[in-house]
Design an enzyme around this catalytic site. Structure first.
Site, mmCIF file in Angstrom:
data_model
loop_
_atom_site.group_PDB
_atom_site.id
_atom_site.type_symbol
_atom_site.label_atom_id
_atom_site.label_comp_id
_atom_site.label_asym_id
_atom_site.label_seq_id
_atom_site.Cartn_x
_atom_site.Cartn_y
_atom_site.Cartn_z
ATOM 1 C CD GLU A 77 -5.643 1.984 2.478
ATOM 2 O OE1 GLU A 77 -6.543 2.822 2.728
ATOM 3 O OE2 GLU A 77 -4.504 2.311 2.086
ATOM 4 C CD GLU A 90 -6.221 4.993 -1.332
ATOM 5 O OE1 GLU A 90 -7.027 4.386 -0.613
ATOM 6 O OE2 GLU A 90 -5.898 6.182 -1.133
#
Length: 825
Positions: free
Chosen positions: A255, A186
């Site tokens: 995710e 991320e």
């Protein structure tokens, strides 16, 4: 569980599904194109499940993996936790919960694939984002940017992990289960904050990973400038509209958040199964190829591994498998049905191009068809308020609001994301009383001081996270002439802190406790304290509740006291910030390891029939037998304050039954319709965020187990109980206008339906656990359900006017059957 499924003789769907069962677990060449991953020349549509190995114990791993497989999962995904493995520079730990090789081999033995997200930064609500704290204290180091120190240690660890996997032949290119690896995590959220150094770092990380020559593709999630051949992927509650930044890359959802994490003192987030299923169905409807649930089993932040700060010891995440390893119903069952429905369409999804057809203002169909006549369709209603009936290929289909129906043959609806049945889960107390022994810590400096400074030092810079605890001590002399002594008033202590909590002791007595929260770490506090004439010892126990896990330059976020002032004295405010402060890291009991077999005899434990209650800085020890049965076990800490717990030297973790505000934004019944955010469907307002703390069964010996509790501020240990987690009942409902409307009830293994707690055909109201009869009701509902289901593990009841009648004012087509049953062994 859930709805009735139809199976087809269509050779393309059934044959592919059967072949899939034999191909997983060992792989070979892994490549990709715009449509999918390609393993040994075969396209794959994959359901993946995040299970973090250190958040459970090795004895649980086979069961967790098998439960995921039974839920329709193909792949197990995990992070690699750098600070759990490299505990000091070049000092490695791969024992117990950190036996990564054993975990990956467990996945392989189950015949499943693995995605290894090496990072090695992971975030994950894990302490310090998984990066070792020692790295921050190597001079000149800045995390996650073009910094030579950070890159050196990051590359060294990644190479160590890759070489370990190669040595064990665990990459798919070696015949192992690992089909994808991830570098970084991320970083796209924060890259801009690091300027040009961030851009250079992201490109370096990708090239460094590819140069490891694993033979499998690398991914970077939420990385908008990932260079070829790295695949950029999506994280979020919804990823149906995501498109990779390069057209030749497949659409991967790394995710998919089926729930959310918990914070001590905050309400608990709840994401309905209907919305999770809707998001997954939309993802595959729109060309998705890999869906990974983060988390599928969240597990437990044992010891001090939780970050945040203020992340709870439970990392349940409201995942399909709960913290204790049990299927979290209805989510697990509802998603299992979804996975089966998607797999019926797999061959067509991977080999044909969709045709989009409008069915209304907020309704559409995506149709996948091939030249041989095979056809599969996804019908979606994205209206978040209104149910609709649509016409597709000359047939009518009822689409509840915010739902997707799957038609593997373009005719028969086998699944709708909004139709779900619900169980009731409960805890059963093992209420045997415990005999406690006690050891009380000294308030203030024990042993020799670690530091003496004329300033308030940063908490983490002093402790380097060796302990949650840091003593700050100083003293003041109060004149007998102080007016507050003569007038019976109390001076006021004012504290400023960067976080996370503090207990204030004056002359050995607890005066004040204060803390921040998971939203705002710093806090200010003022409260009267008791001082005496003469010398007064002021001892402040500073506490961290996990270190930050993410954010730009997160390793520099401070913690600890910044100002200590006493008001109400004759000469005005007394600023103690520049006083001489003496520091001591941790607790004496920690240093002596009195929670272990080897350390517990290093102090004098006092056995007493009258166990001290509400006494701060107290260690409690008792000997226990394992709770009876084989159900998962939790420790009920409702009546304790805050502290740490161990069983046989194993770290249960931090406990803190801190209550959330009573006036929070909690809802009695969550409306699954519409976009989900963590604060949409809060539960538990006015209740402790976490009451029960998981104690793995494998930690218990047959007898003579040592339970040790350290209580910071005071509680009642006589009310500590072991509880056993179980599913005690099941709910289901279905409307008569739903195609092949069937209520499907299934109890856990080795149990049967012992009682029909509620049944009503008509217009029942409420939700599972709180059903009520509506305006119309068939008085024979209970007996009809008992006839079909009594003493059976599983039953299916067709919802029709032929089986039931209704009395009252409700029209045909608007009625439903709602049932709640009790399961017993």
């Amino acid at each position: 569980m859930g709805k009735l499924f139809f199976f087809y003789s269509s050779s393309c769907c059934l044959l592919f599904f059967l072949l899939l069962c034999f191909e997983l677990g060992s792989a070979g060449n892994v490549t990709y194109d715009a449509r999918s991953l390609i393993v040994d020349g075969q396209r794959k549509l994959l359901i993946s499940a995040s299970i973090h190995y250190p958040r459970s114990v090795p004895a649980m791993w086979p069961g967790l993996v098998q439960t995921a497989k039974e839920g329709g999962v193909d792949v197990i995904e995990t992070y690699v936790f750098w600070n759990g493995h490299e505990i000091a520079p070049s000092v490695y730990n791969f024992e117990g919960r950190f036996d990564l090789v054993k975990f990956v081999k467990t996945v392989q033995q189950a015949g499943m694939y693995c995605i290894l997200r090496i990072g090695p930064f992971v975030a994950a609500e894990w302490n310090y984002g998984g990066v070792p704290v020692w790295l921050h204290y190597i001079p000149g180091t800045v995390f996650r940017t073009d910094n030579e120190n950070f890159k050196f240690y990051m590359q060294r660890f990644m190479t160590y992990i890759v070489d370990l996997m190669k040595k064990e032949k665990l990459f798919a290119s070696q015949g192992g289960p690992i089909i994808l690896s991830q570098v970084e995590n991320e970083y796209g959220y924060y890259e801009q904050g690091y300027g040009e150094g961030g851009k250079r770092y992201a490109q370096w990380a990708a090239k460094m990973a590819v140069a490891q020559n694993t033979g499998v593709p690398w991914i970077m999630c939420q990385q908008y400038d990932a260079p070829d051949p790295v695949i950029d992927t999506c994280n979020g509650f919804y990823c149906d509209t995501f498109k990779p930044t390069a057209p030749h890359r497949p659409k991967i959802w790394t995710e998919n958040w089926p729930g959310w994490f918990q914070l001590f003192g905050a309400p608990n987030p709840h994401r309905p199964a209907e919305d999770v299923a809707f998001a997954v169905a939309r993802f595959f409807q729109k060309g998705g190829t890999v869906n990974n649930y983060y988390m599928y089993h969240g597990g437990t932040n044992f010891g001090r591994t939780a970050g945040g700060p203020f992340i709870t010891t439970s990392y349940d995440y409201e995942a399909p498998i709960d913290e204790y390893g049990l299927p979290n119903l209805p989510k697990w069952g509802h998603l299992k049905e979804l996975h089966r429905a998607i797999k019926l369409c797999e061959n067509l999804l991977l080999t044909s191009n969709p045709v989009n057809i409008s069915l209304g203002h907020s309704q559409e169909a995506d149709v996948y068809a091939d030249a041989s006549g095979g056809c599969a369709a996804f019908l979606a209603n994205t209206d978040d308020k209104n149910d609709v009936t649509v016409t597709f290929r000359n047939a009518s289909y009822h689409l509840p609001a915010w739902s997707v129906s799957i038609l593997p043959d373009c005719k028969t609806e086998v699944y709708n994301s909004a139709k779900v049945h619900r169980p009731v889960q409960s805890s059963k107390k093992d209420s045997k009383s415990l005999n406690w022994e006690v050891f009380v810590e000294k308030a203030g400096i024990w042993g020799e001081a670690d530091l003496v400074k004329s300033s308030l030092e940063d908490h983490v810079n002093v402790t380097k996270d060796a302990s949650d605890y840091l003593w700050y001590t100083t003293s003041i002399t109060v004149s007998e002439d102080e007016l507050f002594l003569k007038q019976g008033r109390s001076p006021v202590l004012m504290i400023d802190s960067k976080g996370h909590a503090v207990h204030v002791f004056v002359n050995g007595q607890l005066q004040v406790s204060a803390s921040g929260n998971g939203t705002v770490f710093p806090f200010k506090y003022k409260k009267p304290i008791t001082l005496k004439a003469g010398k007064n010892e002021i001892s402040l126990l500073g506490i961290t509740v996990g270190l930050p896990t993410a954010g730009p330059r997160y390793e520099w976020i401070p913690a600890g006291l910044t100002s200590v002032v006493i008001k109400g004295l004759n000469n005005g405010p007394l600023d103690l910030s520049k006083n001489t402060w003496t520091y001591k890291i941790g607790l004496e009991g920690e240093k002596l390891a009195i929670y272990t077999q080897g350390g517990m005899n290093r102090v004098n434990w006092v056995a007493t029939a009258n166990v001290p209650k509400m006494q701060p800085l107290t260690w409690y020890k008792t000997f226990v037998d394992p709770p009876t049965g084989d159900e998962p076990v939790g420790l009920d800490m409702l009546y304790m304050g805050k502290g740490l717990a161990w069983l046989n030297g194993e770290e249960i973790g931090r406990y803190w039954p801190r209550k959330s505000p009573k006036n929070g934004k909690c809802v009695e019944q969550c409306d699954y319709r519409g976009k989900f955010m963590p604060d949409k469907c809060l539960t538990g307002c006015g209740k402790p965020t976490q009451r029960w703390y998981h104690v793995p069964r494998s930690w218990f010996k047959p007898s003579g187990n040592t339970l040790v509790i350290f209580e910071e501020r005071g509680g009642d240990p006589t009310k500590i109980k072991f509880s056993k987690r179980r599913t005690s009942g099941v709910c289901a409902s279905a409307s008569e206008d739903y195609p092949s409307a069937t209520v499907h009830l299934k109890c856990p293994e080795d149990t049967h339906i012992s009682k029909v707690k509620f049944a009503s055909f008509g217009t029942p109201r409420g939700a599972c656990g709180s059903y009520q009869m509506g305006d119309c009701h068939d008085p024979n509902s209970v007996s009809a359900v008992e006839k079909e289901c009594a003493k059976r593990n599983e039953c299916k009841i067709q919802v029709s006017a032929q089986k039931f009648s209704s009395k009252g004012n409700c029209a045909a087509g608007k009625r439903k059957l709602a049932v709640e049953v009790i399961c017993s062994s």
